[in-house]
Design a protein around this motif. Structure first.
Motif, PDB file in Angstrom:
ATOM      1  N   THR A 108       0.631  -1.253  -0.312  1.00  0.00           N
ATOM      2  CA  THR A 108      -0.020   0.017  -0.252  1.00  0.00           C
ATOM      3  C   THR A 108       1.223   1.119   0.347  1.00  0.00           C
ATOM      4  O   THR A 108       0.407   2.200  -0.481  1.00  0.00           O
ATOM      5  CB  THR A 108      -0.642  -0.367   1.738  1.00  0.00           C
ATOM      6  OG1 THR A 108      -1.706  -1.422   1.565  1.00  0.00           O
ATOM      7  CG2 THR A 108      -2.080   1.483   1.504  1.00  0.00           C
ATOM      8  N   MET A 111       2.051   1.975  -3.922  1.00  0.00           N
ATOM      9  CA  MET A 111       1.070   2.205  -4.965  1.00  0.00           C
ATOM     10  C   MET A 111       0.650   4.117  -3.990  1.00  0.00           C
ATOM     11  O   MET A 111       1.086   4.778  -5.184  1.00  0.00           O
ATOM     12  CB  MET A 111      -0.398   1.506  -4.459  1.00  0.00           C
ATOM     13  CG  MET A 111      -0.048  -0.084  -4.978  1.00  0.00           C
ATOM     14  SD  MET A 111       0.297  -0.277  -6.429  1.00  0.00           S
ATOM     15  CE  MET A 111       2.258   0.013  -6.182  1.00  0.00           C
ATOM     16  N   ALA A 114       3.387   5.501  -5.888  1.00  0.00           N
ATOM     17  CA  ALA A 114       3.132   5.254  -7.265  1.00  0.00           C
ATOM     18  C   ALA A 114       1.785   6.762  -7.822  1.00  0.00           C
ATOM     19  O   ALA A 114       2.634   6.680  -9.300  1.00  0.00           O
ATOM     20  CB  ALA A 114       3.080   3.910  -7.593  1.00  0.00           C
ATOM     21  N   SER A 115       1.778   6.405  -6.964  1.00  0.00           N
ATOM     22  CA  SER A 115      -0.136   7.672  -7.515  1.00  0.00           C
ATOM     23  C   SER A 115       1.172   8.690  -7.623  1.00  0.00           C
ATOM     24  O   SER A 115       0.444   9.415  -8.642  1.00  0.00           O
ATOM     25  CB  SER A 115      -0.625   7.168  -6.494  1.00  0.00           C
ATOM     26  OG  SER A 115      -2.308   8.368  -6.837  1.00  0.00           O
ATOM     27  N   ALA A 180      -2.651   2.027 -14.411  1.00  0.00           N
ATOM     28  CA  ALA A 180      -2.620   3.150 -13.202  1.00  0.00           C
ATOM     29  C   ALA A 180      -3.908   2.590 -12.492  1.00  0.00           C
ATOM     30  O   ALA A 180      -4.008   1.980 -11.049  1.00  0.00           O
ATOM     31  CB  ALA A 180      -2.183   4.200 -12.899  1.00  0.00           C
ATOM     32  N   LEU A 184      -3.402   0.583  -9.175  1.00  0.00           N
ATOM     33  CA  LEU A 184      -3.353   1.578  -7.986  1.00  0.00           C
ATOM     34  C   LEU A 184      -4.033   1.268  -6.653  1.00  0.00           C
ATOM     35  O   LEU A 184      -5.460   2.152  -6.052  1.00  0.00           O
ATOM     36  CB  LEU A 184      -3.713   2.647  -8.056  1.00  0.00           C
ATOM     37  CG  LEU A 184      -1.918   3.611  -8.993  1.00  0.00           C
ATOM     38  CD1 LEU A 184      -2.026   5.001  -9.053  1.00  0.00           C
ATOM     39  CD2 LEU A 184      -0.664   3.105  -8.311  1.00  0.00           C
ATOM     40  N   LEU A 215      -6.653   4.705  -3.271  1.00  0.00           N
ATOM     41  CA  LEU A 215      -7.107   3.898  -3.429  1.00  0.00           C
ATOM     42  C   LEU A 215      -7.484   2.668  -4.549  1.00  0.00           C
ATOM     43  O   LEU A 215      -9.019   3.221  -3.422  1.00  0.00           O
ATOM     44  CB  LEU A 215      -5.679   2.371  -2.964  1.00  0.00           C
ATOM     45  CG  LEU A 215      -4.679   3.933  -2.800  1.00  0.00           C
ATOM     46  CD1 LEU A 215      -3.140   3.131  -1.800  1.00  0.00           C
ATOM     47  CD2 LEU A 215      -3.824   4.401  -4.134  1.00  0.00           C
ATOM     48  N   LEU A 232       2.558  -1.624 -14.262  1.00  0.00           N
ATOM     49  CA  LEU A 232       2.860  -0.299 -14.513  1.00  0.00           C
ATOM     50  C   LEU A 232       4.765  -0.501 -14.942  1.00  0.00           C
ATOM     51  O   LEU A 232       5.057   0.385 -15.794  1.00  0.00           O
ATOM     52  CB  LEU A 232       3.362  -0.164 -12.910  1.00  0.00           C
ATOM     53  CG  LEU A 232       2.129   0.821 -11.652  1.00  0.00           C
ATOM     54  CD1 LEU A 232       2.024   1.451 -10.973  1.00  0.00           C
ATOM     55  CD2 LEU A 232       1.228   2.212 -12.983  1.00  0.00           C
TER      56      LEU A 232
END
Length: 641
Positions: A108, A111, A114-115, A180, A184, A215, A232
């Motif tokens: 988490t 992510m 990454a977001s 994504a 995500l 998310l 991704l």
């Protein structure tokens, strides 16, 4: 321990910060805080305990170097981090990390990083594509030598070359966004992915965490399924490759014997320590270096997809540093190429000379038409709704600017907003749809309601990949804007309601107009409508404008106009205005017969905190008084910046 001398040459400061130790710790704390809140919402821990744990997560008081040493010893970040929180939690220690596992926290947190990384890449890749679109438009007819297998072929235009680069970036960004959407997602499965010990509340807890963190909440935990991460990684490598393509071509065009395009001259950049005469393409160098590294990194993540059983050993643990490198390389390449493309020096004379020397003629085929088609597709969207309607909209302005949805009046189309597009398109990313039965959007075959028109607007925003936008609507468009602010408040930032009302006209009047149009056609109502659109002074001063609107009104599909009359017949938002929370500006026209100033005053009074502006105009105030309208629009929408 800094590695900036190694990392900074290939990555931007902003992306390095997103994947820094501090950012990872903050992301992990956000997960633990959201978990505590979700557990309390499910009734599994006391609400006051959750409040204390949230406060602890907001200020965990942990030293990063010590945490890194402990994590290396334990084999995972979660073990020492959770131990630290439990040591500080006192009587609440048993509630820390309840029902979760180390990989839930790790995935988490990754992510969340990454977001943020995707948002940064999307912003700047769109800006890079915008710059290429400008070159495509500016040089659409500039002849140059086309080159295949590194040899002179047939003529092309530099605009077509730039359009190809632009399309490559746009497609890479679209692919990244699609991946994504799949990747995500929150991770919450507990020790073996079964959400044991949560009294059947696991799905609700996961959903609550997901909402707080922004998310997705997947149907199942994904400890052993790494396709999202792999998607991704591959899409990031494709982004790097697309940027690398631009860099490769420019580097070749900048060779001394070609000399057709160059990176801009920047003091201290692109020189040589040994050869003072050289002008090295340094930005291209950064992008090409990233393009060498990225495929191997993506392959590394692909190689870890065959995880063992419910949680793998060594595979998922390798993903975070590789993914971080891919994000850094991708944005580093984009950041390096932005000043190159925005300041690119193009030498048309040299292009002409090289083309003449090649002796391949001057026929560039359909190059200019291809450029026009590429730019049109980039600036227009077409989407089919769930009931089969095909909606069309125009996109204008920088892709990284604040989004502004413009909704036109009954009997008009998106061209109504031409004065606003001309004045404000550098400040906003304008989304300008044609409503059902208007302009390029087909006439509806089924009944139309205000809610249907509002859902159409949401479909357009979704297709344009806009989560939240300013909304400005006039007349019918203003009614739709009200509906959006009431029914989808999370999608509406600031609101402008022009020449509209909570209830426009009467049920009987709209029913009569609908019947007249269906039986006698648009010519039966067009002159009276134009008389309400514009005041007599404006019609006298601008007869060409009034004539053009009359021509369009008469030629529009009667069924489309009538269907929207029916939507206004049944629309009354008076009792729901109190639900509008968006900062609102109401604009009325002092000579507006369709929605008189009294209706504008009532609309503003019904919306908490709304401001009212009455303009010396009739119903289409944005056309009659564009300067006043534009100034008010800009001031209201940019007020919070």
């Amino acid at each position: 321990m800094s590695t900036l001398l190694r990392d900074r040459a290939a990555a931007s400061v902003a992306m390095l910060e997103i994947f820094s130790d501090r950012a990872l710790l903050d992301a992990a704390m956000r997960f633990e805080s959201a978990l505590a809140g979700a557990l309390a919402a499910a009734g599994l821990i006391p609400a006051d305990a959750a409040t204390r744990l949230r406060a602890l997560c907001a200020s965990p008081g942990i030293e990063i170097e010590a945490l890194a040493t402990a994590a290396a010893h334990a084999g995972t970040l979660a073990i020492p981090l959770v131990a630290h929180l439990r040591a500080l939690a006192g009587d609440d220690a048993g509630f820390v990390h309840l029902g979760s596992t180390s990989q839930d926290l790790a995935d988490t947190a990754l992510m969340l990083q990454a977001s943020a990384g995707i948002d940064l890449i999307a912003r700047d890749l769109a800006r890079l594509s915008d710059a290429l679109a400008a070159h495509a438009r500016r040089h659409d007819g500039q002849l140059m030598t086309g080159r295949t297998l590194l040899q002179a072929a047939l003529p092309v235009t530099f605009g077509l070359k730039a359009a190809q680069w632009m399309c490559g970036l746009d497609q890479a960004l679209a692919r990244l966004r699609r991946e994504a959407c799949c990747a995500l997602a929150v991770q919450f499965g507990g020790a073996a992915g079964t959400r044991a010990g949560l009294a059947g509340h696991g799905a609700a807890i996961a959903a609550t965490i997901a909402v707080e963190l922004g998310l997705a909440s997947p149907a199942l935990p994904w400890h052993g399924r790494r396709d999202g991460i792999a998607g991704l990684a591959v899409s990031l490598a494709i982004v790097v490759g697309a940027v690398g393509k631009v860099a490769r071509d420019i580097a070749l065009l900048a060779q001394g014997e070609v000399a057709e395009a160059f990176e801009p001259r920047t003091p201290g950049r692109g020189g040589s320590s040994a050869l003072a005469h050289k002008r090295n393409p340094t930005g291209c160098q950064v992008a090409l270096s990233a393009a060498v590294r990225a495929p191997g990194l993506a392959a590394g993540i692909m190689g870890g997809m065959s995880q063992e059983h419910e949680r793998g050993l060594g595979g998922w643990q390798a993903e975070a540093p590789i993914l971080a490198d891919l994000f850094c390389l991708a944005h580093g390449a984009i950041a390096a190429m932005l000043p190159v493309i925005e300041g690119l020096e193009v030498d048309p004379a040299r292009m002409q000379a090289n083309l003449a020397a090649a002796g391949v003629g001057v026929d560039a085929g359909e190059s200019e038409a291809l450029v026009a088609a590429a730019l049109y597709r980039r600036e227009h969207i077409e989407v089919r709704t769930d009931d089969g309607a095909v909606l069309r909209a125009r996109l204008v302005g920088p892709t990284d600017a604040p989004p502004l949805l413009l909704l036109h009046s009954l009997g008009c189309d998106g061209t109504l907003w031409t004065p606003q597009i001309r004045a404000l398109s550098q400040d906003f990313r304008m989304i300008v749809p044609d409503l059902r039965g208007h302009g390029d959007t087909c006439a509806p075959s089924a009944p139309v309601t205000l809610g249907r028109l509002g859902r159409d607007a949401l479909v357009i925003l979704d297709h344009a990949r806009v989560r939240r936008a300013h909304v400005c609507g006039i007349s019918l468009g203003g009614a739709i804007a009200q509906w959006l602010a009431i029914e989808a408040p999370e999608r509406v930032d600031r609101l402008v309601l022009a020449n509209t009302a909570a209830r426009i006209g009467s049920h009987v009047a709209w029913q009569e107009r609908e019947a007249l149009v269906r039986t006698q056609g648009m010519a039966a109502v067009a002159p009276a409508v134009i008389g309400r659109f514009f005041g007599p002074d404006f019609r006298k001063a601008h007869p060409d404008v009034a004539s053009e609107f009359l021509r369009r009104l008469v030629s529009m599909p009667a069924d489309g106009y009538a269907a929207c009359c029916a939507a206004l017949r049944d629309a009354d938002l008076t009792a729901r205005l109190g639900a509008i929370a968006s900062p609102t500006l109401v604009i009325g026209g002092s000579h507006d017969e369709s929605t008189p100033p009294a209706l504008a005053e009532a609309l503003a009074a019904g919306i908490a905190g709304a401001r009212l502006l009455i303009i010396d105009a009739a119903h289409l105030s944005n056309l009659e008084c564009p300067a006043v309208f534009n100034d008010a629009l800009r001031e209201h929408l940019l007020e919070h910046l």
